[in-house]
Design a protein around this motif. Structure first.
Motif, PDB file in Angstrom:
ATOM      1  N   SER A 229      31.580 -70.368  44.407  1.00  0.00           N
ATOM      2  CA  SER A 229      32.680 -70.448  44.014  1.00  0.00           C
ATOM      3  C   SER A 229      32.419 -72.255  45.189  1.00  0.00           C
ATOM      4  O   SER A 229      32.313 -73.376  44.826  1.00  0.00           O
ATOM      5  CB  SER A 229      33.265 -70.175  43.879  1.00  0.00           C
ATOM      6  OG  SER A 229      33.684 -69.113  43.747  1.00  0.00           O
ATOM      7  N   ASN A 233      31.752 -75.870  44.462  1.00  0.00           N
ATOM      8  CA  ASN A 233      32.965 -76.970  44.467  1.00  0.00           C
ATOM      9  C   ASN A 233      32.017 -78.052  45.594  1.00  0.00           C
ATOM     10  O   ASN A 233      32.287 -79.233  44.995  1.00  0.00           O
ATOM     11  CB  ASN A 233      33.713 -76.643  44.960  1.00  0.00           C
ATOM     12  CG  ASN A 233      35.304 -75.353  44.344  1.00  0.00           C
ATOM     13  OD1 ASN A 233      34.756 -75.947  43.250  1.00  0.00           O
ATOM     14  ND2 ASN A 233      35.561 -75.270  44.974  1.00  0.00           N
ATOM     15  N   VAL A 236      30.051 -79.967  43.034  1.00  0.00           N
ATOM     16  CA  VAL A 236      31.008 -80.414  41.567  1.00  0.00           C
ATOM     17  C   VAL A 236      31.387 -81.735  42.652  1.00  0.00           C
ATOM     18  O   VAL A 236      32.522 -82.867  42.266  1.00  0.00           O
ATOM     19  CB  VAL A 236      31.439 -80.057  41.020  1.00  0.00           C
ATOM     20  CG1 VAL A 236      32.503 -80.569  39.903  1.00  0.00           C
ATOM     21  CG2 VAL A 236      30.731 -79.045  40.466  1.00  0.00           C
ATOM     22  N   THR A 238      35.135 -81.104  43.190  1.00  0.00           N
ATOM     23  CA  THR A 238      36.310 -80.907  42.779  1.00  0.00           C
ATOM     24  C   THR A 238      36.857 -79.366  43.179  1.00  0.00           C
ATOM     25  O   THR A 238      35.640 -79.132  43.909  1.00  0.00           O
ATOM     26  CB  THR A 238      36.198 -81.692  41.217  1.00  0.00           C
ATOM     27  OG1 THR A 238      35.805 -79.771  41.059  1.00  0.00           O
ATOM     28  CG2 THR A 238      35.591 -82.653  40.677  1.00  0.00           C
ATOM     29  N   ARG A 240      37.976 -77.534  41.191  1.00  0.00           N
ATOM     30  CA  ARG A 240      37.411 -76.799  39.603  1.00  0.00           C
ATOM     31  C   ARG A 240      37.353 -75.048  39.604  1.00  0.00           C
ATOM     32  O   ARG A 240      38.273 -74.645  38.826  1.00  0.00           O
ATOM     33  CB  ARG A 240      36.391 -76.904  38.402  1.00  0.00           C
ATOM     34  CG  ARG A 240      36.960 -78.820  37.983  1.00  0.00           C
ATOM     35  CD  ARG A 240      37.437 -79.023  36.614  1.00  0.00           C
ATOM     36  NE  ARG A 240      37.341 -78.337  35.912  1.00  0.00           N
ATOM     37  CZ  ARG A 240      36.413 -78.354  35.102  1.00  0.00           C
ATOM     38  NH1 ARG A 240      36.138 -79.771  35.014  1.00  0.00           N
ATOM     39  NH2 ARG A 240      36.486 -77.939  33.395  1.00  0.00           N
ATOM     40  N   ARG A 255      32.158 -73.194  33.433  1.00  0.00           N
ATOM     41  CA  ARG A 255      30.750 -73.980  33.005  1.00  0.00           C
ATOM     42  C   ARG A 255      31.951 -75.905  34.498  1.00  0.00           C
ATOM     43  O   ARG A 255      32.882 -75.619  33.973  1.00  0.00           O
ATOM     44  CB  ARG A 255      30.694 -74.250  32.053  1.00  0.00           C
ATOM     45  CG  ARG A 255      30.642 -73.619  31.131  1.00  0.00           C
ATOM     46  CD  ARG A 255      30.633 -73.361  29.492  1.00  0.00           C
ATOM     47  NE  ARG A 255      30.127 -72.305  29.301  1.00  0.00           N
ATOM     48  CZ  ARG A 255      28.266 -72.941  29.219  1.00  0.00           C
ATOM     49  NH1 ARG A 255      27.475 -73.494  29.909  1.00  0.00           N
ATOM     50  NH2 ARG A 255      28.083 -71.456  29.035  1.00  0.00           N
ATOM     51  N   GLU A 256      30.754 -76.291  34.581  1.00  0.00           N
ATOM     52  CA  GLU A 256      31.203 -77.460  35.342  1.00  0.00           C
ATOM     53  C   GLU A 256      29.460 -78.424  35.291  1.00  0.00           C
ATOM     54  O   GLU A 256      28.435 -78.087  35.020  1.00  0.00           O
ATOM     55  CB  GLU A 256      31.121 -76.976  36.643  1.00  0.00           C
ATOM     56  CG  GLU A 256      31.560 -78.441  37.754  1.00  0.00           C
ATOM     57  CD  GLU A 256      32.656 -78.959  36.789  1.00  0.00           C
ATOM     58  OE1 GLU A 256      32.924 -79.850  36.366  1.00  0.00           O
ATOM     59  OE2 GLU A 256      33.663 -78.090  37.400  1.00  0.00           O
ATOM     60  N   THR A 257      29.467 -79.237  33.977  1.00  0.00           N
ATOM     61  CA  THR A 257      28.452 -80.225  34.303  1.00  0.00           C
ATOM     62  C   THR A 257      28.912 -81.349  35.445  1.00  0.00           C
ATOM     63  O   THR A 257      29.671 -82.322  35.263  1.00  0.00           O
ATOM     64  CB  THR A 257      28.403 -80.457  32.677  1.00  0.00           C
ATOM     65  OG1 THR A 257      28.200 -79.480  31.951  1.00  0.00           O
ATOM     66  CG2 THR A 257      26.896 -81.071  32.997  1.00  0.00           C
ATOM     67  N   ILE A 258      27.587 -81.469  35.857  1.00  0.00           N
ATOM     68  CA  ILE A 258      27.316 -82.863  36.655  1.00  0.00           C
ATOM     69  C   ILE A 258      26.509 -83.667  36.501  1.00  0.00           C
ATOM     70  O   ILE A 258      25.201 -82.950  35.786  1.00  0.00           O
ATOM     71  CB  ILE A 258      27.524 -82.390  38.475  1.00  0.00           C
ATOM     72  CG1 ILE A 258      26.456 -81.705  38.355  1.00  0.00           C
ATOM     73  CG2 ILE A 258      28.589 -81.438  39.178  1.00  0.00           C
ATOM     74  CD1 ILE A 258      25.785 -80.812  40.009  1.00  0.00           C
ATOM     75  N   THR A 266      24.314 -78.471  34.118  1.00  0.00           N
ATOM     76  CA  THR A 266      25.502 -77.569  33.918  1.00  0.00           C
ATOM     77  C   THR A 266      25.371 -76.628  34.703  1.00  0.00           C
ATOM     78  O   THR A 266      24.633 -75.692  34.876  1.00  0.00           O
ATOM     79  CB  THR A 266      25.190 -77.281  32.833  1.00  0.00           C
ATOM     80  OG1 THR A 266      25.125 -78.329  32.118  1.00  0.00           O
ATOM     81  CG2 THR A 266      26.235 -76.487  32.284  1.00  0.00           C
TER      82      THR A 266
END
Ligand code: GDP
Length: 453
Positions: A229, A233, A236, A238, A240, A255-258, A266
């Motif tokens: 995580s 973080n 990303v 952020t 999230r 999920r996180e897309t950058i 992703t």
């Protein structure tokens, strides 16, 4: 194929103050234009018009352009109305056009008609959607090349060559007394060698095009508390992902897309790799497997392996449960700030290892560069075109049948079998351009378009 009904849709994402475009296509498009304008429009001329509702109240002033069939996007009579980009006004005018005999278009229906009327092949129609949704300049340029027919032309060229081989073999079958000589001709073998090489090349380009279109899909795995995580973080930038000292907080897949300089990446953080003590955990492990199968790249985050011999990696539980492919995985040795290790990169037994700290950010640049490299950022996009998963699958099938055809000839001189395999190759290539298609496939493709395209 002739469509008797006329469709209308708002063709712009209407921003306040911008230009709004309404597109009409079909048999009564010109008649509708006539009623709106009060006279028949001149083809490909911009008419300044006052658009009114059925009571004669002005909806808006704007431009009316007409493109009689077949010289239009859809191949049908097309009329475009340009007015102020107010969603209210656009909808009012759209309602008026419906009143005059059109119906609302479904998503992608203009492009579908363009395909059915032979204005675009299927790969080109798909490129329209890819161009609209492209996330980077490189992807947009590549989609434009597909739309211009770059990909389709290469498929067509292969298709022609396949047909030539098939005709040759079928002629041999028709003259049994000469069959063996015909089939043993070196030109036939050379034809297969060239076809194989060109198909492989096109497949490689299509795979690159797919990656350009889709971006890179990476999944982060690792034991609880390894710092997954935190890494997510850090990347990303952020909050999230939930970061905590308590193992097991990341229960669900997150999920996180950058965007890495225009290339979508992703990241998927999965439930920690714990023993499946309860159903939620089991579900997490199942999802991790699913995610890994779908991903282009797996990032294994670890802190315990730093002092161990790299060769012991394969003994690790985690790697037994989740075997990694060297070319589609990265091993991240996290928390170097605790170990006093400098950030670095090493390739061990074909697998790339990176040492970094998600907490201090040391070594993060190297990881980002590695991800960008994997996403094709440093590839030469010269001449690249976009492709979709179904194209890659069709090309793989074409390649397999081609190999089978060549083998049938070489090993058993089985002309009939080779001809049948070539028929399959032809079919696979034809699926890309849409020469062979099912209604289901068309539905699947065009439903994902936006309305008005
Ligand atoms: P996850 O369970 O793998 O998602 O791990 P977390 O990201 O929640 O991190 C677990 C603990 O390790 C947290 O207390 C983090 O602050 C800590 N941590 C993560 N990365 C680093 C790092 O690079 N250095 C240090 N010192 N601690 C870290």
């Amino acid at each position: 194929m002739k469509h008797s009904d006329t469709i209308v849709a708002i063709a712009t994402a209407a921003g306040i103050g911008g230009i709004g475009v309404l597109r009409i296509s079909g048999a009564s498009a010109l008649d509708i234009a006539n009623q709106l304008l009060g006279r028949m429009p001149k083809p490909r001329h911009a008419h300044y018009a006052t658009f009114r509702d059925h009571d004669g109240v002005t909806i808006d002033h704007g431009l009316l352009l007409s493109f009689p069939a077949p010289h239009s996007y859809t191949g049908e009579d097309v009329v475009e109305l340009q007015i102020h980009g107010s969603p209210i006004v656009l909808r009012q005018l759209q309602a008026r056009v419906v009143e005059l005999g059109a119906r609302l278009a479904r998503a992608g229906e203009f492009s579908e008609r363009a395909f059915l009327n032979g204005k675009l092949d299927l790969a080109q129609a798909e490129a329209v959607a890819d161009l609209i949704s492209s996330g980077s300049v490189a992807a947009a340029n590549a989609a434009m090349r597909s739309l211009d027919g770059e990909f389709s032309r290469r498929v067509q060229a292969l298709l022609t060559a396949v047909i030539r081989q098939r005709v040759w073999i079928e002629a041999a079958i028709d003259f049994p007394e000469e069959e063996i000589d015909f089939l043993a001709d070196t030109r036939l073998q050379q034809g297969f060698a060239a076809l194989n090489a060109q198909t492989d090349e096109l497949l490689e380009s299509a795979r690159r095009g797919l990656r350009l279109n889709n971006g890179l899909h990476a999944v982060i795995i690792g034991r609880p508390n390894a710092g997954k995580s935190s890494l997510l973080n850090a990347l990303v930038a952020t909050d999230r992902a939930i970061v905590t000292d308590q193992p097991g907080t990341t229960r669900d897949v997150l999920r996180e897309t950058i965007d890495l300089d225009g290339i979508g990446l992703t990241l998927v953080d999965t439930a920690g790799l714990r023993e499946a003590a309860d159903r939620v955990e089991e579900e997490g492990i199942r999802r991790t497997h699913d995610e890994m199968t779908r991903a282009d790249l797996t990032l294994l985050v670890t802190e315990s392996l730093v002092t161990e011999s790299p060769h012991r990696l394969s003994d690790d539980d985690l790697l037994l449960r989740y075997p990694l492919q060297p070319n589609s995985s990265l091993i991240i040795h996290n928390k170097i700030d605790r170990q006093g290790t400098a950030p670095h990169r090493e390739i061990i037994n074909g697998t790339t290892h990176l040492w970094l700290s998600a907490k201090t950010g040391e070594g993060l640049d190297q990881l980002i560069e590695e991800l960008q490299r994997r996403a094709g950022k440093f590839d030469d996009h010269e001449g690249a075109f976009t492709a979709r998963a179904r194209h890659v699958i069709a090309l793989e099938r074409a390649r397999d049948h081609l190999r089978a055809a060549a083998a049938a000839l070489e090993i058993s001189k089985a002309g009939e079998l080779a001809a049948e395999e070539l028929r399959q190759v032809q079919h696979a290539f034809g699926e890309i351009t849409g020469e062979f298609h099912s209604d289901d496939l068309l539905g699947e493709i065009f439903d994902s378009f936006c309305i008005g395209k």
